[in-house]
Scaffold this motif. Structure first.
Motif: not given
Ligand code: URA
Length: 234
Positions: A101-102, A105, A132, A186-189, A202
């Protein structure tokens, strides 16, 4: 016991990774470099990796940590920042985090000494579901939500279908829940960046259906054997 399992049970790495270490000549048995992944370790053998004798751990441990923001998901940090393992100060097991996790995050992070468990959960073929909670500034259009659901280009990679629900919104910010089965860096970001939105907060709410429960940031609990077995079957 085969030497790759021996190394995995010692918490060094997964069995697959152990095969690579062995082929690369990084493991010694009784003072000699051992390059046969199928070698059967005998009771009297001394197995050494990176100058240290290794032994299979009798006790494998599995924790669910609510990772706080402001710490790195690693065992050590060359910039001396707090790591997730620092939160387990009283533990003398050789722990490491499962996946990443970042720094900024928060949320569900498994921590273990079992290399095979870690390998299983992070292997893309298992497609473990991750939920998330995302807070962005301002509002988001239906079109952008639809793009996020169907897949966006996050720089050389188009994301698979995702579940994306708007939970609440005001003029100033919107909260969404996003479920993905991939785990790109960093997929979700990056997904939100792809539709011009900046993620301000997040939190990973669950992995493989195992959620935070009552754990506050920085707190952890042991996973029970049923939870470990369920995750290993996914
Ligand atoms: N996606 C993100 O951008 N950051 C994370 O830590 C986990 C998933």
């Amino acid at each position: 016991m085969r030497i790759n399992k021996y190394l995995a049970d010692a918490g060094i790495c997964s069995r697959r990774k152990a095969d690579e270490l062995i082929k690369d000549g990084k493991v010694k048995v009784n003072g000699e470099v051992m390059t046969t992944p199928g070698y059967d370790v005998q009771d009297h053998d001394e197995v050494v990796y990176e100058g240290q004798a290794v032994r299979p751990l009798m006790n494998k441990v599995y924790y669910l940590l609510n990772k706080p923001v402001g710490c790195v998901t690693s065992v050590t940090d060359d910039r001396d920042r707090m790591t997730v393992i620092d939160l387990f100060a009283d533990n003398d097991e050789r722990l490491f985090p499962v996946g990443r996790l970042d720094y900024n995050t928060a949320g569900v992070l498994f921590v273990t000494n079992d290399g095979d468990f870690s390998y299983h959960l992070t292997h893309p073929k298992h497609q473990i579901e991750k939920l998330y909670q995302v807070r962005i500034a301002g509002m988001i259009s239906k079109e952008d939500v639809s793009k996020l659901r169907h897949g966006v280009d996050i720089g050389g990679f188009v994301t698979s279908r995702a579940r994306v629900d708007v939970v609440s919104w005001t003029k100033h910010s919107t909260i969404l829940e996003v479920t993905i089965h991939e785990g790109k860096n960093r997929q979700v970001r990056r997904m939100f960046e792809a539709v011009g939105k900046h993620v301000e907060e997040l939190t990973r709410l669950s992995v493989g259906g195992i959620g935070l429960g009552h754990l506050k940031p920085g707190q952890y609990r042991k996973l029970n054997p049923n939870e470990v077995a369920m995750l290993m079957k996914m």
